[in-house]
Scaffold this motif. Structure first.
Motif, PDB file in Angstrom:
ATOM      1  N   LEU A 185      -2.861 -12.762  24.237  1.00 59.65           N
ATOM      2  CA  LEU A 185      -3.892 -13.245  23.142  1.00 59.65           C
ATOM      3  C   LEU A 185      -4.497 -14.486  23.389  1.00 59.65           C
ATOM      4  O   LEU A 185      -5.589 -14.820  23.090  1.00 59.65           O
ATOM      5  CB  LEU A 185      -2.791 -13.390  22.068  1.00 59.65           C
ATOM      6  CG  LEU A 185      -2.530 -11.760  21.215  1.00 59.65           C
ATOM      7  CD1 LEU A 185      -1.429 -12.027  20.462  1.00 59.65           C
ATOM      8  CD2 LEU A 185      -3.622 -11.040  20.754  1.00 59.65           C
ATOM      9  N   LEU A 186      -3.558 -15.625  23.762  1.00 57.70           N
ATOM     10  CA  LEU A 186      -4.081 -16.903  23.988  1.00 57.70           C
ATOM     11  C   LEU A 186      -5.092 -17.146  25.025  1.00 57.70           C
ATOM     12  O   LEU A 186      -5.843 -17.675  25.049  1.00 57.70           O
ATOM     13  CB  LEU A 186      -2.810 -17.841  23.968  1.00 57.70           C
ATOM     14  CG  LEU A 186      -2.222 -18.081  22.552  1.00 57.70           C
ATOM     15  CD1 LEU A 186      -0.861 -18.648  22.772  1.00 57.70           C
ATOM     16  CD2 LEU A 186      -3.078 -18.663  21.537  1.00 57.70           C
ATOM     17  N   LEU A 187      -4.683 -16.462  26.167  1.00 53.27           N
ATOM     18  CA  LEU A 187      -5.512 -16.776  27.262  1.00 53.27           C
ATOM     19  C   LEU A 187      -6.801 -15.978  27.163  1.00 53.27           C
ATOM     20  O   LEU A 187      -7.992 -16.328  27.707  1.00 53.27           O
ATOM     21  CB  LEU A 187      -4.799 -16.426  28.734  1.00 53.27           C
ATOM     22  CG  LEU A 187      -5.519 -16.692  29.766  1.00 53.27           C
ATOM     23  CD1 LEU A 187      -5.692 -18.290  30.061  1.00 53.27           C
ATOM     24  CD2 LEU A 187      -4.764 -16.308  31.265  1.00 53.27           C
ATOM     25  N   GLY A 188      -6.589 -14.833  26.980  1.00 54.41           N
ATOM     26  CA  GLY A 188      -7.778 -14.018  26.265  1.00 54.41           C
ATOM     27  C   GLY A 188      -8.950 -14.727  25.673  1.00 54.41           C
ATOM     28  O   GLY A 188     -10.155 -14.768  25.598  1.00 54.41           O
ATOM     29  N   PHE A 189      -8.350 -15.551  24.410  1.00 51.13           N
ATOM     30  CA  PHE A 189      -9.042 -16.300  23.670  1.00 51.13           C
ATOM     31  C   PHE A 189      -9.848 -17.437  24.163  1.00 51.13           C
ATOM     32  O   PHE A 189     -10.892 -17.670  24.427  1.00 51.13           O
ATOM     33  CB  PHE A 189      -8.373 -16.687  22.406  1.00 51.13           C
ATOM     34  CG  PHE A 189      -9.147 -17.799  21.541  1.00 51.13           C
ATOM     35  CD1 PHE A 189      -9.798 -17.172  20.261  1.00 51.13           C
ATOM     36  CD2 PHE A 189      -8.856 -18.914  21.660  1.00 51.13           C
ATOM     37  CE1 PHE A 189     -10.572 -17.976  19.479  1.00 51.13           C
ATOM     38  CE2 PHE A 189      -9.606 -19.920  20.900  1.00 51.13           C
ATOM     39  CZ  PHE A 189     -10.561 -19.284  19.847  1.00 51.13           C
ATOM     40  N   HIS A 318     -12.101  -7.082  22.458  1.00 51.17           N
ATOM     41  CA  HIS A 318     -13.204  -7.818  22.216  1.00 51.17           C
ATOM     42  C   HIS A 318     -13.153  -8.950  21.095  1.00 51.17           C
ATOM     43  O   HIS A 318     -13.750  -9.922  21.110  1.00 51.17           O
ATOM     44  CB  HIS A 318     -14.593  -7.153  22.021  1.00 51.17           C
ATOM     45  CG  HIS A 318     -15.693  -7.875  22.254  1.00 51.17           C
ATOM     46  ND1 HIS A 318     -16.201  -7.880  23.637  1.00 51.17           N
ATOM     47  CD2 HIS A 318     -16.945  -7.952  21.654  1.00 51.17           C
ATOM     48  CE1 HIS A 318     -17.310  -8.608  23.838  1.00 51.17           C
ATOM     49  NE2 HIS A 318     -17.781  -8.696  22.550  1.00 51.17           N
ATOM     50  N   SER A 319     -12.188  -8.765  20.315  1.00 52.43           N
ATOM     51  CA  SER A 319     -11.966  -9.600  18.987  1.00 52.43           C
ATOM     52  C   SER A 319     -11.748 -10.957  19.781  1.00 52.43           C
ATOM     53  O   SER A 319     -12.041 -12.009  19.064  1.00 52.43           O
ATOM     54  CB  SER A 319     -10.800  -9.184  18.273  1.00 52.43           C
ATOM     55  OG  SER A 319     -10.934  -7.901  17.680  1.00 52.43           O
ATOM     56  N   LEU A 320     -10.965 -11.215  20.829  1.00 52.42           N
ATOM     57  CA  LEU A 320     -10.683 -12.438  21.376  1.00 52.42           C
ATOM     58  C   LEU A 320     -11.875 -13.131  21.831  1.00 52.42           C
ATOM     59  O   LEU A 320     -12.020 -14.445  21.637  1.00 52.42           O
ATOM     60  CB  LEU A 320      -9.820 -12.268  22.385  1.00 52.42           C
ATOM     61  CG  LEU A 320      -8.441 -11.547  22.126  1.00 52.42           C
ATOM     62  CD1 LEU A 320      -7.441 -11.339  23.519  1.00 52.42           C
ATOM     63  CD2 LEU A 320      -7.541 -12.192  21.278  1.00 52.42           C
ATOM     64  N   ARG A 321     -12.840 -12.515  22.485  1.00 46.79           N
ATOM     65  CA  ARG A 321     -13.905 -13.095  23.015  1.00 46.79           C
ATOM     66  C   ARG A 321     -14.935 -13.366  21.934  1.00 46.79           C
ATOM     67  O   ARG A 321     -15.392 -14.616  21.963  1.00 46.79           O
ATOM     68  CB  ARG A 321     -14.731 -11.995  23.857  1.00 46.79           C
ATOM     69  CG  ARG A 321     -15.986 -12.343  24.630  1.00 46.79           C
ATOM     70  CD  ARG A 321     -16.451 -11.686  25.909  1.00 46.79           C
ATOM     71  NE  ARG A 321     -17.475 -11.621  26.224  1.00 46.79           N
ATOM     72  CZ  ARG A 321     -17.890 -12.627  27.213  1.00 46.79           C
ATOM     73  NH1 ARG A 321     -17.198 -13.493  27.622  1.00 46.79           N
ATOM     74  NH2 ARG A 321     -19.285 -12.975  27.593  1.00 46.79           N
ATOM     75  N   ARG A 322     -15.019 -12.527  20.989  1.00 45.04           N
ATOM     76  CA  ARG A 322     -15.773 -12.822  19.652  1.00 45.04           C
ATOM     77  C   ARG A 322     -15.374 -14.001  18.906  1.00 45.04           C
ATOM     78  O   ARG A 322     -15.992 -14.882  18.465  1.00 45.04           O
ATOM     79  CB  ARG A 322     -15.956 -11.595  18.946  1.00 45.04           C
ATOM     80  CG  ARG A 322     -17.121 -11.761  17.814  1.00 45.04           C
ATOM     81  CD  ARG A 322     -17.462 -10.699  16.906  1.00 45.04           C
ATOM     82  NE  ARG A 322     -18.267 -10.974  15.871  1.00 45.04           N
ATOM     83  CZ  ARG A 322     -18.505 -10.224  14.661  1.00 45.04           C
ATOM     84  NH1 ARG A 322     -17.536  -9.117  14.296  1.00 45.04           N
ATOM     85  NH2 ARG A 322     -19.180 -10.631  13.879  1.00 45.04           N
ATOM     86  N   GLY A 323     -13.914 -13.986  18.819  1.00 43.88           N
ATOM     87  CA  GLY A 323     -13.236 -15.129  18.116  1.00 43.88           C
ATOM     88  C   GLY A 323     -13.696 -16.518  18.881  1.00 43.88           C
ATOM     89  O   GLY A 323     -13.675 -17.464  18.195  1.00 43.88           O
ATOM     90  N   PHE A 324     -13.632 -16.544  20.221  1.00 45.85           N
ATOM     91  CA  PHE A 324     -13.824 -17.788  20.757  1.00 45.85           C
ATOM     92  C   PHE A 324     -15.130 -18.080  20.239  1.00 45.85           C
ATOM     93  O   PHE A 324     -15.326 -19.646  20.091  1.00 45.85           O
ATOM     94  CB  PHE A 324     -13.580 -17.417  22.300  1.00 45.85           C
ATOM     95  CG  PHE A 324     -14.246 -18.495  23.078  1.00 45.85           C
ATOM     96  CD1 PHE A 324     -13.535 -19.737  23.212  1.00 45.85           C
ATOM     97  CD2 PHE A 324     -15.413 -18.692  23.629  1.00 45.85           C
ATOM     98  CE1 PHE A 324     -14.142 -20.922  24.139  1.00 45.85           C
ATOM     99  CE2 PHE A 324     -15.941 -19.661  24.175  1.00 45.85           C
ATOM    100  CZ  PHE A 324     -15.271 -20.889  24.431  1.00 45.85           C
ATOM    101  N   ALA A 325     -16.098 -17.376  20.495  1.00 48.38           N
ATOM    102  CA  ALA A 325     -17.394 -17.920  20.379  1.00 48.38           C
ATOM    103  C   ALA A 325     -17.471 -18.261  18.809  1.00 48.38           C
ATOM    104  O   ALA A 325     -18.333 -19.228  18.597  1.00 48.38           O
ATOM    105  CB  ALA A 325     -18.523 -16.607  20.496  1.00 48.38           C
ATOM    106  N   THR A 326     -17.188 -17.446  17.829  1.00 49.22           N
ATOM    107  CA  THR A 326     -17.295 -18.009  16.580  1.00 49.22           C
ATOM    108  C   THR A 326     -16.661 -19.137  16.098  1.00 49.22           C
ATOM    109  O   THR A 326     -17.128 -20.126  15.430  1.00 49.22           O
ATOM    110  CB  THR A 326     -16.684 -16.823  15.767  1.00 49.22           C
ATOM    111  OG1 THR A 326     -17.315 -15.547  15.708  1.00 49.22           O
ATOM    112  CG2 THR A 326     -16.742 -17.254  14.282  1.00 49.22           C
ATOM    113  N   ALA A 327     -15.558 -19.468  16.644  1.00 49.73           N
ATOM    114  CA  ALA A 327     -14.716 -20.724  16.314  1.00 49.73           C
ATOM    115  C   ALA A 327     -15.395 -22.094  17.119  1.00 49.73           C
ATOM    116  O   ALA A 327     -15.491 -22.880  16.360  1.00 49.73           O
ATOM    117  CB  ALA A 327     -13.157 -20.462  16.947  1.00 49.73           C
ATOM    118  N   ALA A 328     -15.818 -21.878  18.357  1.00 52.98           N
ATOM    119  CA  ALA A 328     -16.458 -22.764  18.982  1.00 52.98           C
ATOM    120  C   ALA A 328     -17.733 -23.152  18.457  1.00 52.98           C
ATOM    121  O   ALA A 328     -17.896 -24.509  18.296  1.00 52.98           O
ATOM    122  CB  ALA A 328     -16.566 -22.365  20.614  1.00 52.98           C
TER     123      ALA A 328
END
Length: 372
Positions: A185-189, A318-328
Motif C-alpha cells: 500500500l505505502l510503496l505503491g502509493f 490503480h487507486s494507489l497511483r491515482r491517489g498519489f497524483a491527486t494528493a501531490a
C-alpha cells in the motif's frame, strides 16, 4: 492499456485459428507476396513486444471474433473491412451476460486493435478499419448524448493519504502478511506504481545509496508504459504508521529472517504465514514457482484493505497511483516533477486529467474567488 483487469475469461489456444497457434512460420500461398512470411523466432520477437496483459486480451478478443464469424459464415482471416464493421456493429447492440450492457466504446477500440494485431501476428495484411471506427464514433456519440455510463471511463477511487491511514489501521503488522500488505500500500502509493510494476520488483530493487542515506530509500522500478527503468527516491514519511520507508524496511527484515534475501519482493503468503507456498489446480502446479504475486493479487490487497474498513468506492491497484497524483497536485507539488516521479509519459492525457481534477478541488477553481 491501463492497469485494470480485463473482463471475461481467457480462451485456450486451441480456440484460436490454426495459423495463430504456436507462432510457427507460415509461408504465403501461391500467388501471394513471396516475402510476406516470418520465421518462428522473428514471430516470437514481435510477440515479446506486446505486454502480457495486452496479449491475453487480444487473443481472447480474436477468439470471440472468430467464433462470431463461424456463426455468420464470414471469413475471419484475412478479414474483409465489411466483416470487421459488421462485427463491431453487432457488439454495439449485444448485451454481455455479465453486465447486461454492450461493450464500452474504449473496449471496442481495443477489439479493433486486437483483430488487426492478430492479422499481423499471422503474417496476414490487417484489414482496413475506417468503417468499424466510424461505427464506434457513432456509438460513442449516442452514449454521450444519452449520458450513458459506458461512455464514461470507469475510474478507480483515489487512495489519498487519509484513505490509506484508514486502510492501514486494520492491517496486522505483527504478521509477515500484514507487513507485506502495508509495504504494498505505502510503496505503491509513494512510487505511483502500477500493479505490474510492483510485481516486477525484487529485493535487490530496494537500495540505500549514499546520496539518499538519511533521506529514504531508492527503488529501481520498471515503468511499463514508457518501457524504461527509473530510480525513484522514496522519502521518509511524517508519521511512522504511514512511512513507506519504515514499512519496506520492516518487511525486508522479516523476509531476511525467513531466509529470503533475493528474488521477488512481494510474495504469496498463506493463511499459516508460510512464504511462497506452491499452488496446485487439478493436480498441476500453477502460478509463479518463485511465489511472485500477480497483478490481481496486488489489487486484492488494496480492495480487501478498503473493504475491511467499510470504504465505499471502486478500489483497485490503480487507486494507489491515482491517489498519489491527486494528493501531490492538491499539495501544490510541481506537476512536471509529479509526472516524472510517477513515470507518466510527457504529455500523458491520463496525468492531465488528474491535473484538471485537482484544479477543480482547490483555490484554482474559478468559483473560489467569485464570492457566491
Amino acid at each position: 492499456m491501463n492497469d485494470e483487469v480485463v473482463d471475461g475469461e481467457l480462451l485456450e489456444d486451441d480456440r484460436l485459428p490454426a495459423v495463430l497457434r504456436g507462432a510457427a512460420a507460415v509461408r504465403p500461398d501461391a500467388g501471394a507476396d513471396p516475402d510476406a512470411w516470418l520465421p518462428a523466432e522473428v514471430q516470437e520477437d514481435i510477440e515479446a513486444g506486446i505486454a502480457d496483459s495486452t496479449d491475453k486480451a487480444y487473443k481472447r478478443d480474436f477468439a470471440e471474433y472468430t467464433a462470431w464469424c463461424a456463426t455468420t459464415g464470414r471469413r475471419p482471416l484475412p478479414a474483409a473491412p465489411q466483416t470487421v464493421s459488421h462485427y463491431i456493429s453487432h457488439l454495439t447492440r449485444t448485451p454481455r451476460v455479465r453486465t447486461g450492457r454492450p461493450y464500452s466504446p474504449s473496449t471496442l477500440d481495443r477489439i479493433i486493435a486486437s483483430i488487426r494485431t492478430m492479422h499481423s501476428a499471422a503474417g496476414v495484411q490487417p484489414p482496413e478499419t475506417k468503417g468499424a471506427r466510424k461505427v464506434v464514433d457513432g456509438y460513442r456519440r449516442r452514449l454521450s448524448e444519452a449520458d450513458a455510463g459506458q461512455a464514461r471511463a470507469s475510474k478507480t477511487s483515489p487512495a489519498v493519504p487519509s484513505v490509506l491511514r484508514k486502510a492501514l489501521s486494520v492491517v496486522d503488522r505483527t504478521t509477515l502478511k500484514g507487513q507485506r500488505d502495508a509495504a504494498i500500500l505505502l510503496l505503491g502509493f509513494a512510487c505511483a506504481a502500477r500493479a505490474v510494476e510492483l510485481t516486477l520488483l525484487n529485493v535487490e530493487s530496494v537500495t540505500e545509496p549514499e546520496e539518499v542515506r538519511g533521506i529514504g530509500i531508492r527503488v529501481r522500478i520498471y515503468r511499463k508504459k514508457i518501457k524504461a527503468w527509473q530510480p525513484v527516491t522514496v522519502k521518509y514519511g511524517q508519521a511512522p504508521e504511514t512511512c513507506p520507508v519504515l514499512a519496506v524496511r520492516t518487511y525486508l527484515t522479516s523476509l531476511a529472517a525467513e531466509g529470503h534475501t533475493s528474488g521477488p519482493l512481494f510474495l504469496r503468503i498463506d493463511r499459516w504465514g508460510y512464504l511462497a507456498p506452491p499452488i496446485y489446480r487439478g493436480g498441476v502446479q500453477v502460478g509463479d514457482p518463485d511465489g511472485r504475486l500477480t497483478t490481481d493479487a496486488i489489487s486484492d490487497v488494496v480492495e480487501l484493505s478498503m473493504a475491511a474498513v467499510g470504504m465505499s468506492g471502486r478500489w483497485r491497484s490503480h487507486s494507489l497511483r491515482r491517489g498519489f497524483a491527486t494528493a501531490a497536485l492538491m499539495a501544490k507539488a510541481d506537476p512536471i516533477h509529479t509526472s516524472r516521479h510517477g513515470g507518466w509519459a510527457d504529455g500523458s492525457k491520463a496525468f492531465q486529467g488528474y491535473v484538471e481534477e485537482a484544479d477543480g478541488l482547490d483555490e484554482r477553481n474559478p468559483l473560489t474567488a467569485i464570492g457566491l
